[in-house]
Design an enzyme around this catalytic site. Structure first.
Site, PDB file in Angstrom:
ATOM      1  N   GLY A  10      24.566  37.268  -9.954  1.00 12.90           N
ATOM      2  CA  GLY A  10      23.182  37.690  -9.699  1.00 12.90           C
ATOM      3  C   GLY A  10      22.875  37.295  -8.260  1.00 12.90           C
ATOM      4  O   GLY A  10      23.002  36.119  -7.894  1.00 12.90           O
ATOM      5  N   ASP A  34      26.962  40.881  -7.926  1.00 10.13           N
ATOM      6  CA  ASP A  34      25.805  41.610  -8.466  1.00 10.13           C
ATOM      7  C   ASP A  34      26.272  43.013  -8.840  1.00 10.13           C
ATOM      8  O   ASP A  34      27.238  43.526  -8.266  1.00 10.13           O
ATOM      9  CB  ASP A  34      24.674  41.699  -7.430  1.00 10.13           C
ATOM     10  CG  ASP A  34      23.293  41.861  -8.064  1.00 10.13           C
ATOM     11  OD1 ASP A  34      22.504  40.895  -8.023  1.00 10.13           O
ATOM     12  OD2 ASP A  34      23.021  42.943  -8.622  1.00 10.13           O
ATOM     13  N   ILE A 119      20.279  30.251 -15.254  1.00  7.38           N
ATOM     14  CA  ILE A 119      18.860  30.218 -14.840  1.00  7.38           C
ATOM     15  C   ILE A 119      18.087  31.380 -15.478  1.00  7.38           C
ATOM     16  O   ILE A 119      16.871  31.348 -15.607  1.00  7.38           O
ATOM     17  CB  ILE A 119      18.737  30.290 -13.292  1.00  7.38           C
ATOM     18  CG1 ILE A 119      19.579  29.209 -12.607  1.00  7.38           C
ATOM     19  CG2 ILE A 119      17.285  30.155 -12.852  1.00  7.38           C
ATOM     20  CD1 ILE A 119      19.420  29.137 -11.077  1.00  7.38           C
ATOM     21  N   ARG A 152       7.897  20.487 -10.216  1.00 10.76           N
ATOM     22  CA  ARG A 152       6.503  20.972 -10.133  1.00 10.76           C
ATOM     23  C   ARG A 152       5.527  19.855 -10.477  1.00 10.76           C
ATOM     24  O   ARG A 152       4.530  19.657  -9.774  1.00 10.76           O
ATOM     25  CB  ARG A 152       6.321  22.153 -11.106  1.00 10.76           C
ATOM     26  CG  ARG A 152       6.997  23.401 -10.611  1.00 10.76           C
ATOM     27  CD  ARG A 152       6.887  24.568 -11.579  1.00 10.76           C
ATOM     28  NE  ARG A 152       7.386  25.768 -10.922  1.00 10.76           N
ATOM     29  CZ  ARG A 152       7.939  26.798 -11.543  1.00 10.76           C
ATOM     30  NH1 ARG A 152       8.050  26.800 -12.862  1.00 10.76           N
ATOM     31  NH2 ARG A 152       8.358  27.845 -10.861  1.00 10.76           N
ATOM     32  N   HIS A 176      11.851  25.605 -21.896  1.00 12.73           N
ATOM     33  CA  HIS A 176      11.241  26.036 -20.636  1.00 12.73           C
ATOM     34  C   HIS A 176      10.273  27.161 -20.982  1.00 12.73           C
ATOM     35  O   HIS A 176      10.615  28.320 -20.955  1.00 12.73           O
ATOM     36  CB  HIS A 176      12.336  26.531 -19.690  1.00 12.73           C
ATOM     37  CG  HIS A 176      11.815  27.038 -18.384  1.00 12.73           C
ATOM     38  ND1 HIS A 176      11.128  26.242 -17.500  1.00 12.73           N
ATOM     39  CD2 HIS A 176      11.891  28.253 -17.802  1.00 12.73           C
ATOM     40  CE1 HIS A 176      10.816  26.960 -16.425  1.00 12.73           C
ATOM     41  NE2 HIS A 176      11.263  28.178 -16.592  1.00 12.73           N
TER      42      HIS A 176
HETATM   43  P1  A3D Z   1      15.998  39.195  -9.112  1.00 11.31           P
HETATM   44  O1  A3D Z   1      15.617  38.996  -7.700  1.00 11.31           O
HETATM   45  O2  A3D Z   1      15.552  40.436  -9.797  1.00 11.31           O
HETATM   46  O3  A3D Z   1      17.597  39.067  -9.215  1.00 11.31           O
HETATM   47  C1  A3D Z   1      18.289  39.358 -10.388  1.00 11.31           C
HETATM   48  C2  A3D Z   1      19.564  40.064  -9.966  1.00 11.31           C
HETATM   49  O4  A3D Z   1      20.359  40.282 -11.133  1.00 11.31           O
HETATM   50  C3  A3D Z   1      19.330  41.444  -9.325  1.00 11.31           C
HETATM   51  O5  A3D Z   1      19.892  41.474  -8.026  1.00 11.31           O
HETATM   52  C4  A3D Z   1      20.037  42.412 -10.275  1.00 11.31           C
HETATM   53  O6  A3D Z   1      20.674  43.497  -9.616  1.00 11.31           O
HETATM   54  C5  A3D Z   1      21.058  41.487 -10.931  1.00 11.31           C
HETATM   55  N1  A3D Z   1      21.546  41.991 -12.212  1.00 11.31           N
HETATM   56  C6  A3D Z   1      20.882  42.660 -13.175  1.00 11.31           C
HETATM   57  N2  A3D Z   1      21.718  42.943 -14.182  1.00 11.31           N
HETATM   58  C7  A3D Z   1      22.926  42.424 -13.863  1.00 11.31           C
HETATM   59  C8  A3D Z   1      24.189  42.386 -14.502  1.00 11.31           C
HETATM   60  N3  A3D Z   1      24.368  42.962 -15.698  1.00 11.31           N
HETATM   61  N4  A3D Z   1      25.208  41.761 -13.876  1.00 11.31           N
HETATM   62  C9  A3D Z   1      25.039  41.194 -12.664  1.00 11.31           C
HETATM   63  N5  A3D Z   1      23.865  41.194 -12.000  1.00 11.31           N
HETATM   64  C10 A3D Z   1      22.828  41.803 -12.598  1.00 11.31           C
HETATM   65  O7  A3D Z   1      15.485  37.957 -10.012  1.00 11.31           O
HETATM   66  P2  A3D Z   1      15.378  36.415  -9.586  1.00 11.31           P
HETATM   67  O8  A3D Z   1      16.574  36.027  -8.826  1.00 11.31           O
HETATM   68  O9  A3D Z   1      14.020  36.155  -9.052  1.00 11.31           O
HETATM   69  O10 A3D Z   1      15.411  35.738 -11.041  1.00 11.31           O
HETATM   70  C11 A3D Z   1      16.592  35.779 -11.814  1.00 11.31           C
HETATM   71  C12 A3D Z   1      16.355  35.250 -13.224  1.00 11.31           C
HETATM   72  O11 A3D Z   1      15.971  33.872 -13.163  1.00 11.31           O
HETATM   73  C13 A3D Z   1      15.238  35.953 -14.013  1.00 11.31           C
HETATM   74  O12 A3D Z   1      15.644  36.143 -15.347  1.00 11.31           O
HETATM   75  C14 A3D Z   1      14.084  34.964 -13.945  1.00 11.31           C
HETATM   76  O13 A3D Z   1      13.196  35.096 -15.026  1.00 11.31           O
HETATM   77  C15 A3D Z   1      14.841  33.662 -14.008  1.00 11.31           C
HETATM   78  N6  A3D Z   1      14.103  32.490 -13.530  1.00 11.31           N
HETATM   79  C16 A3D Z   1      14.277  31.332 -14.239  1.00 11.31           C
HETATM   80  C17 A3D Z   1      13.626  30.180 -13.846  1.00 11.31           C
HETATM   81  C18 A3D Z   1      13.822  28.930 -14.620  1.00 11.31           C
HETATM   82  O14 A3D Z   1      13.248  27.921 -14.290  1.00 11.31           O
HETATM   83  C19 A3D Z   1      14.702  28.913 -15.773  1.00 11.31           C
HETATM   84  C20 A3D Z   1      12.793  30.195 -12.710  1.00 11.31           C
HETATM   85  C21 A3D Z   1      12.648  31.371 -12.004  1.00 11.31           C
HETATM   86  C22 A3D Z   1      13.316  32.529 -12.425  1.00 11.31           C
END
Ligand code: A3D
Length: 320
Positions: A10, A34, A119, A152, A176
């Site tokens: 990702g 990705d 995450i 936080r 979480h």
């Molecule tokens: P984002 O910037 O959308 O990045 C996610 C990436 O995943 C994108 O570049 C997509 O292209 C890629 N992706 C989608 N499907 C696939 C796949 N099948 N295989 C490989 N890559 C793929 O999101 P983000 O970086 O802001 O957040 C990522 C995740 O973290 C989300 O699920 C959020 O909800 C989560 N998150 C968790 C926390 C915690 O504290 C646990 C905090 C913030 C975000």
């Protein structure tokens, strides 16, 4: 000695920030992965070009083929979709569960010896599913949430008391989500529990409750402000702290979503608890004493996580 290899599965907002932080800290060579071809390659190249300026020697590469993660020492998983305003973390379950199935298969094939930090939300259910899909040892698969949630809480407390964030420790247990359990009794300013600080007149009980609620809503507050996605700087910093604890065998005591096999009365679930992280992955789950009220709040949180795991099993019965 060869450099360590860190695979970021990702390469979105958190993935890109992870690559930057891992490079600045020279934790090892970084592979960004990705499905959006071009994004991991582009971010890798961009960060690599900051290397001469920052002075780090790290090989950065991007790929959309799992073979690129082969032999990784650490995999940090953010693949999936984040929240938009009005969405709860749980609304992401259906889409992200399918993503975890693909990611689990990729890690199983190419990086079976890695320490895996998940995450992707809803965190506690996704890390549970990822461990099952990947088949990796349970102590080598962990979820990042507690370091962020306590970060936080620490930030809000340090601001409230006008003291350094360095002197504030905080303790957050449970899932979480909206039911997470920030523990005032185990959170301190230089060792003085918050409950004592209330007695000393540093803040009122009501004000402390407000801060605790703001901590629980910490993610939603940022989603509401950003409007296009969720937090990424602090989540990335938190996962890097966990990766560093593993890579340098630091034996850090960090709150993580860890696999429980009876601790706290919970079996075969991932829930936020204090752990020791070192070269052996999650080397220990620390079981602290909870009073009646804390235990009730923890059990409620566990119940919410159990509901999400059930929802996963309904979609993917093989997880049972
Ligand atoms: P984002 O910037 O959308 O990045 C996610 C990436 O995943 C994108 O570049 C997509 O292209 C890629 N992706 C989608 N499907 C696939 C796949 N099948 N295989 C490989 N890559 C793929 O999101 P983000 O970086 O802001 O957040 C990522 C995740 O973290 C989300 O699920 C959020 O909800 C989560 N998150 C968790 C926390 C915690 O504290 C646990 C905090 C913030 C975000």
């Amino acid at each position: 000695m060869a450099r360590k290899k860190i695979a970021l599965i990702g390469s979105g907002m958190i993935g890109g920030t992870l690559a930057h932080l891992a490079s600045l800290k020279e934790l090892g060579d970084v592979v960004l992965f990705d499905i959006a071809d071009g994004v991991p390659q582009g971010k890798g190249l961009d960060i690599a070009q900051s290397g001469p300026v920052e002075g780090f020697d790290v090989n950065l590469s991007g790929a959309s083929d799992y073979a690129a993660i082969e032999g990784a020492d650490v995999c940090i998983v953010t693949a999936g979709v984040p929240r938009k305003p009005g969405m709860s973390r749980d609304d992401l379950l259906g889409i992200n569960l399918k993503v975890m199935e693909q990611v689990g298969a990729g890690i199983k094939k190419y990086a079976p010896n890695a320490f895996v930090i998940c995450i992707t939300n809803p965190l506690d259910a996704m890390v549970w599913a990822l461990q099952k899909f990947s088949g990796l040892p349970k102590n080598m698969v962990v979820g990042m949430a507690g370091v962020l949630d306590s970060g936080r809480f620490r930030h809000f407390l340090a601001t409230e008391f006008n003291v350094s964030v360095q002197d504030v420790t905080a303790f957050v247990l449970g899932g979480h989500g909206d039911t997470m359990v920030p523990l005032a009794r185990y959170s301190t300013v230089a060792g003085i529990p918050l409950t004592d600080l209330v007695k000393m007149g540093w803040c009122t009980k009501e004000r402390l409750e407000e801060i605790i609620q703001r901590t629980r809503d910490g993610g939603a507050e940022i989603v509401g402000l950003l409007k296009t996605g969720s937090a990424y700087y602090a989540p990335a910093a938190s996962a890097i702290e966990m990766a560093e604890a593993f890579l340098k065998d630091k034996k850090r005591v960090l709150p993580c979503a860890a696999h429980l096999s009876g601790q706290y009365g919970v079996k075969d679930m991932y829930v936020g608890v204090p752990t020791v992280i070192g070269a052996g992955g999650v080397e220990r789950v620390i079981e602290i004493d909870l009073n009646k009220q804390e235990k009730e709040a923890f059990d409620k949180s566990v119940g919410a996580v159990a509901g999400l795991c059930e929802a996963c099993i309904n979609i993917a019965p093989a997880l049972k």
